[in-house]
Design a protein around this motif. Structure first.
Motif, PDB file in Angstrom:
ATOM      1  N   ASN A 109       1.839 -13.673  -8.221  1.00 20.04           N
ATOM      2  CA  ASN A 109       0.397 -13.499  -8.422  1.00 20.04           C
ATOM      3  C   ASN A 109      -0.306 -13.094  -7.128  1.00 20.04           C
ATOM      4  OD1 ASN A 109       0.394 -14.110 -11.198  1.00 20.04           O
ATOM      5  ND2 ASN A 109       0.299 -16.325 -10.777  1.00 20.04           N
ATOM      6  N   ARG A 163      -5.533  -0.938  -3.726  1.00 24.56           N
ATOM      7  CA  ARG A 163      -5.849   0.294  -4.453  1.00 24.56           C
ATOM      8  C   ARG A 163      -7.263   0.777  -4.141  1.00 24.56           C
ATOM      9  NH1 ARG A 163      -3.349  -1.435 -10.348  1.00 24.56           N
ATOM     10  NH2 ARG A 163      -1.137  -1.287  -9.735  1.00 24.56           N
ATOM     11  N   PHE A 164      -8.093  -0.131  -3.680  1.00 27.76           N
ATOM     12  CA  PHE A 164      -9.495   0.243  -3.453  1.00 27.76           C
ATOM     13  C   PHE A 164      -9.723   0.647  -2.017  1.00 27.76           C
ATOM     14  CE2 PHE A 164      -9.446  -2.629  -7.098  1.00 27.76           C
ATOM     15  CZ  PHE A 164     -10.152  -1.874  -8.029  1.00 27.76           C
ATOM     16  N   CYS A 224      -9.729 -15.066  -5.280  1.00 25.53           N
ATOM     17  CA  CYS A 224      -9.101 -15.873  -6.330  1.00 25.53           C
ATOM     18  C   CYS A 224      -8.102 -16.884  -5.769  1.00 25.53           C
ATOM     19  CB  CYS A 224      -8.398 -14.970  -7.338  1.00 25.53           C
ATOM     20  SG  CYS A 224      -7.062 -14.019  -6.598  1.00 25.53           S
ATOM     21  N   LYS A 263       0.856  -1.201   0.000  1.00 27.15           N
ATOM     22  CA  LYS A 263       0.000   0.000   0.000  1.00 27.15           C
ATOM     23  C   LYS A 263       0.888   1.247   0.000  1.00 27.15           C
ATOM     24  CE  LYS A 263      -4.127   1.667   2.366  1.00 27.15           C
ATOM     25  NZ  LYS A 263      -5.045   1.449   3.515  1.00 27.15           N
ATOM     26  N   LYS A 313       0.460  -9.497  -6.560  1.00 28.17           N
ATOM     27  CA  LYS A 313      -0.291  -8.690  -7.519  1.00 28.17           C
ATOM     28  C   LYS A 313      -1.738  -8.518  -7.053  1.00 28.17           C
ATOM     29  CE  LYS A 313       0.470  -9.698 -11.764  1.00 28.17           C
ATOM     30  NZ  LYS A 313       0.448 -10.406 -13.071  1.00 28.17           N
ATOM     31  N   GLU A 314      -2.317  -9.589  -6.525  1.00 27.03           N
ATOM     32  CA  GLU A 314      -3.699  -9.507  -6.038  1.00 27.03           C
ATOM     33  C   GLU A 314      -3.787  -8.599  -4.811  1.00 27.03           C
ATOM     34  OE1 GLU A 314      -6.436 -10.628  -7.405  1.00 27.03           O
ATOM     35  OE2 GLU A 314      -5.291 -11.516  -9.081  1.00 27.03           O
ATOM     36  N   VAL A 370      -1.786  -6.087  -4.144  1.00 29.43           N
ATOM     37  CA  VAL A 370      -1.605  -4.719  -4.643  1.00 29.43           C
ATOM     38  C   VAL A 370      -2.896  -4.211  -5.269  1.00 29.43           C
ATOM     39  CG1 VAL A 370      -0.428  -3.298  -6.380  1.00 29.43           C
ATOM     40  CG2 VAL A 370       0.875  -4.908  -4.984  1.00 29.43           C
ATOM     41  N   SER A 371      -3.565  -5.078  -6.051  1.00 32.81           N
ATOM     42  CA  SER A 371      -4.804  -4.691  -6.697  1.00 32.81           C
ATOM     43  C   SER A 371      -5.859  -4.367  -5.648  1.00 32.81           C
ATOM     44  CB  SER A 371      -5.268  -5.812  -7.612  1.00 32.81           C
ATOM     45  OG  SER A 371      -6.534  -5.502  -8.174  1.00 32.81           O
ATOM     46  N   GLN A 372      -5.891  -5.189  -4.597  1.00 32.25           N
ATOM     47  CA  GLN A 372      -6.899  -4.969  -3.563  1.00 32.25           C
ATOM     48  C   GLN A 372      -6.587  -3.704  -2.735  1.00 32.25           C
ATOM     49  OE1 GLN A 372      -7.809  -7.564   0.220  1.00 32.25           O
ATOM     50  NE2 GLN A 372      -8.897  -8.499  -1.521  1.00 32.25           N
TER      51      GLN A 372
END
Length: 215
Positions: free
Chosen positions: A204, A214-215, A184, A153, A207-208, A210-212
């Motif tokens: 992976n 962002r929100f 996932c 984050k 990456k998940e 990091v993607s989470q």
């Protein structure tokens, strides 16, 4: 003439009497001889009958003894057959146990090799991710590993994103938990089982996270 006739009658009568006496004596001797012969014959027959009866009893005893001997031999043969069958059964069980032990040894060797390969991959991935991406790996209770990602984050570089995993008895990976949870994760876990590429799996997961974040 009468005197001569009387004399002849007397003489003839005496001769007849003598002959009669001789015949009686001869008959008595014959009868005695016949009686003695019959008595001897009866005694011989009785002795023969007793001997036959003795032979019969002896034969019956020998027959009974032979029957007992045959029964004893039959029982002995049956016992030997049972023991032989038990021996064959034990031999088969021992053979099955040896085969099972051999299979277990092969499985253990195979699992040890797989675990060594996985440990090698883990150590390799650990070094890469620890150096470049701030990954920390901890061994926790129950022989499990906890993977701690930082620098996920942007607003909070020290914030920890973690997942915990273990290795099953068959050598396959098992994801125990994830914080925060990843929907996932089952898909990523299945892909890891198929490819055994642990570095790609960690990439992976990060990456998940990091993607989470962002929100």
């Amino acid at each position: 003439m009468d005197e001569i006739r009387n004399k002849m009658l007397v003489q003839t009568s005496g001769e007849i009497t003598d002959m009669t006496m001789e015949l009686c004596q001869s008959h008595k001797q014959f009868m005695k001889s016949a009686v003695d012969a019959c008595s001897k014959k009866c005694k011989d027959d009785e002795a023969l009958f007793e001997k036959i009866q003795s032979y019969k009893r002896d034969l019956e005893q020998k027959s009974a003894s032979m029957k007992e001997t045959r029964n004893a031999i039959s029982e002995r043969m049956s016992e030997m057959e049972r023991k032989e069958a038990q021996k064959d059964d034990i031999s088969q069980k021992i053979q099955r146990l040896r085969e099972e032990q051999a299979k277990r040894r092969e499985l253990i060797v195979s699992q040890n090799k797989a675990n060594k390969d996985r440990l090698k991959n883990l150590n390799k991935a650990k070094q890469v991710f620890q150096d470049r991406l701030g990954l920390e790996i901890r061994k926790i209770h129950g022989e499990k590993l906890q993977f701690i990602f930082r620098n996920i984050k942007p607003a909070d570089q020290d914030s920890a994103y973690t997942f915990t995993m273990g290795i099953k008895e068959n050598g396959s990976y098992q994801i125990v938990s994830s914080d925060p949870p990843l929907e996932c994760m089952p898909v990523l876990e299945n892909r890891l089982q198929e490819t055994n590429n642990f570095s790609a799996f960690l990439a992976n997961i990060r990456k998940e996270f990091v993607s989470q974040a962002r929100f």
